[in-house]
Every structure is written in structure tokens, then in C-alpha cells.
Design a protein around this motif. Structure first.
Motif, PDB file in Angstrom:
ATOM      1  N   PRO A 121       5.414 -16.236 -12.056  1.00  0.00           N
ATOM      2  CA  PRO A 121       5.140 -15.152 -13.002  1.00  0.00           C
ATOM      3  C   PRO A 121       4.109 -15.561 -14.046  1.00  0.00           C
ATOM      4  O   PRO A 121       4.227 -16.619 -14.665  1.00  0.00           O
ATOM      5  CB  PRO A 121       6.505 -14.888 -13.646  1.00  0.00           C
ATOM      6  CG  PRO A 121       7.277 -16.152 -13.442  1.00  0.00           C
ATOM      7  CD  PRO A 121       6.799 -16.727 -12.157  1.00  0.00           C
ATOM      8  N   THR A 122       3.105 -14.730 -14.207  1.00  0.00           N
ATOM      9  CA  THR A 122       2.059 -14.957 -15.204  1.00  0.00           C
ATOM     10  C   THR A 122       1.854 -13.667 -15.973  1.00  0.00           C
ATOM     11  O   THR A 122       1.564 -12.624 -15.383  1.00  0.00           O
ATOM     12  CB  THR A 122       0.731 -15.379 -14.534  1.00  0.00           C
ATOM     13  OG1 THR A 122       0.949 -16.503 -13.684  1.00  0.00           O
ATOM     14  CG2 THR A 122      -0.305 -15.741 -15.587  1.00  0.00           C
ATOM     15  N   ALA A 123       1.990 -13.718 -17.277  1.00  0.00           N
ATOM     16  CA  ALA A 123       1.903 -12.509 -18.097  1.00  0.00           C
ATOM     17  C   ALA A 123       0.454 -12.077 -18.314  1.00  0.00           C
ATOM     18  O   ALA A 123      -0.484 -12.860 -18.131  1.00  0.00           O
ATOM     19  CB  ALA A 123       2.567 -12.763 -19.453  1.00  0.00           C
ATOM     20  N   PHE A 124       0.289 -10.814 -18.681  1.00  0.00           N
ATOM     21  CA  PHE A 124      -0.970 -10.270 -19.210  1.00  0.00           C
ATOM     22  C   PHE A 124      -2.162 -10.460 -18.267  1.00  0.00           C
ATOM     23  O   PHE A 124      -3.266 -10.795 -18.699  1.00  0.00           O
ATOM     24  CB  PHE A 124      -1.315 -10.910 -20.569  1.00  0.00           C
ATOM     25  CG  PHE A 124      -0.170 -11.072 -21.516  1.00  0.00           C
ATOM     26  CD1 PHE A 124       0.812 -10.097 -21.632  1.00  0.00           C
ATOM     27  CD2 PHE A 124      -0.059 -12.210 -22.295  1.00  0.00           C
ATOM     28  CE1 PHE A 124       1.875 -10.253 -22.532  1.00  0.00           C
ATOM     29  CE2 PHE A 124       0.984 -12.376 -23.198  1.00  0.00           C
ATOM     30  CZ  PHE A 124       1.966 -11.394 -23.309  1.00  0.00           C
ATOM     31  N   GLN A 125      -1.980 -10.243 -16.985  1.00  0.00           N
ATOM     32  CA  GLN A 125      -3.048 -10.556 -16.031  1.00  0.00           C
ATOM     33  C   GLN A 125      -4.281  -9.674 -16.194  1.00  0.00           C
ATOM     34  O   GLN A 125      -5.387 -10.078 -15.827  1.00  0.00           O
ATOM     35  CB  GLN A 125      -2.510 -10.468 -14.599  1.00  0.00           C
ATOM     36  CG  GLN A 125      -1.522 -11.573 -14.276  1.00  0.00           C
ATOM     37  CD  GLN A 125      -1.094 -11.578 -12.821  1.00  0.00           C
ATOM     38  OE1 GLN A 125      -1.771 -11.059 -11.951  1.00  0.00           O
ATOM     39  NE2 GLN A 125       0.055 -12.168 -12.565  1.00  0.00           N
ATOM     40  N   LYS A 126      -4.113  -8.482 -16.766  1.00  0.00           N
ATOM     41  CA  LYS A 126      -5.289  -7.618 -16.940  1.00  0.00           C
ATOM     42  C   LYS A 126      -6.201  -8.094 -18.066  1.00  0.00           C
ATOM     43  O   LYS A 126      -7.283  -7.539 -18.252  1.00  0.00           O
ATOM     44  CB  LYS A 126      -4.854  -6.170 -17.163  1.00  0.00           C
ATOM     45  CG  LYS A 126      -4.372  -5.496 -15.886  1.00  0.00           C
ATOM     46  CD  LYS A 126      -4.108  -4.019 -16.087  1.00  0.00           C
ATOM     47  CE  LYS A 126      -3.658  -3.371 -14.778  1.00  0.00           C
ATOM     48  NZ  LYS A 126      -3.350  -1.920 -14.958  1.00  0.00           N
TER      49      LYS A 126
END
Length: 216
Positions: free
Chosen positions: A77-82
Motif C-alpha cells: 500500500p502506497t498513499a496519495f499516488q495521484k
């Protein structure tokens, strides 16, 4: 530029991304000792060569919780991909499916569980933070289940966020065009600006610090 090694992505990202976004992805907490130790730990894992073995047909497929994947590699899981690309988690979901492996979607994704599910088939897990409001937690779990996610990856090591010095210097917050999509309808989707790190303030206000074996 032709990329031949995954480590090259970091150098390219540093050239292309805004400093706040790059520093968020690339840095750790405090003196980043744990980040360095994680990398060192991987470097100590060695392949043991086997000589005079037929390797004309190689199968590196394995199973995780009963789900077959093409290789012993999953997407964490990796946050804020945009912040890195407009496609964000959409692209990650499609790539994981095409590669035949599992994607774990962050609670703090910039695409919702429903949006990620809409990208097509794939084996997906959902990473869950335990919020003070247990109704929020229950709603997230039910939504992930309805969207076809197969497992919950429960995060229990963040009762307090590490002191991420780069985020403090950058006064980290989400760009105004992005939200925590899984929380939009719950009035928890925005991250306010703070005198240090907007993320640290968000975590301090929302994540349940009392979570223990006794309180679940």
C-alpha cells in the motif's frame, strides 16, 4: 531515458515531481535509520545458485492466502499516488492485474475502493488504519468487501506517525485537487494545512492510539 533497473525510477522522479511530493515518497522518519536498515536487510538476502539444473522451464508462481500469483512479489500500500501521476491507483491496479499479482490499496489512496475495482479484474487487498470512530472503520471494511477486495491488511504500527522531517520542512499537505477518496463522504477526506506536517496533524486527530490486544 531507458530504464534498466528499478532504482533508476527514484532519480527520474526527483527530476519530474514537485519537491513536496518527491520528499514524501522518498523519505522516512527522523534520521531515516529504519529506511536504511530496510534496504540493508534486502541486500543481505542472497540467491543460492544450483548448478547443472534444468532451467529451460521456470515457474516462480506462488500463493498468498490461497490466491495464486505469478511471482513472489506484491504491491504494498502506497498513499496519495495521484501526486505522482493523474492515473494514480488506477494505473497501479491495471499493472498489478496484468502482471498477475496482488495490489494492496492504501486507506489513504487518492482513488476509492470502488474506483479501483472499476478498472477490471484483479486480486486486491485493502490496507486499513483503525480510526477513533469505529463506524468509519466498519464502513470501510464493508465497502472493500462489496468492491471485491479479498483481504484486509491491518496496520497496527502507526499509533503515532514518525517525525518525518522532510514533511515538516515542506509543510506537507495534499494538493487542493486531491482528496482521501475513501473518506470523502465522511468529512474526513481533506487534509488541513498545519504549522509542521498536515499528515502528522491528520494522523494525530484521527488514528486510534488506544488500540491494543485488549482494545480492538
Amino acid at each position: 531515458m531507458e530504464i534498466t533497473n528499478v532504482t533508476e525510477y527514484e532519480a527520474i522522479a526527483k527530476q519530474k515531481l514537485p519537491k513536496m511530493a518527491f520528499d514524501y515518497y522518498a523519505s522516512g522518519a527522523e534520521d531515516q535509520w529504519t529506511l536504511a536498515e530496510n534496504r540493508n536487510a534486502f541486500s543481505r538476502i542472497l540467491f543460492r545458485p544450483r548448478i547443472l539444473i534444468d532451467v529451460s522451464k521456470i515457474d516462480i508462481a506462488t500463493t498468498v492466502l490461497g490466491f495464486k500469483i505469478s511471482m513472489p512479489i506484491m504491491i504494498a500500500p502506497t498513499a496519495f499516488q495521484k501526486m505522482a501521476h493523474p492515473e494514480g491507483e488506477y494505473a497501479t491496479a491495471r499493472a498489478a492485474s496484468a502482471a498477475g499479482t496482488i495490489m494492496t490499496l492504501s486507506s489513504w489512496a487518492t482513488s476509492s475502493v470502488e474506483e479501483v475495482a472499476s478498472t477490471g479484474p484483479g486480486i486486491r487487498f485493502f490496507q486499513l488504519y483503525v480510526y477513533k470512530d469505529r463506524n468509519v472503520v466498519a464502513q470501510l471494511v464493508r465497502r472493500a468487501e462489496r468492491a471485491g477486495f479479498k483481504a484486509i491488511a491491518l496496520t497496527v504500527d502507526t499509533p503515532r506517525l514518525g517525525r518525518r522531517e522532510s514533511d515538516i520542512k515542506n509543510r506537507f499537505t495534499l494538493p487542493p485537487f486531491l482528496t482521501l477518496k475513501n473518506f470523502e463522504g465522511l468529512d474526513l477526506g481533506k487534509m488541513d494545512k498545519a504549522n509542521d506536517s498536515g499528515l502528522a496533524s491528520y494522523v494525530a486527530g484521527q488514528i486510534d492510539r488506544t488500540l491494543s490486544w485488549k482494545v480492538c
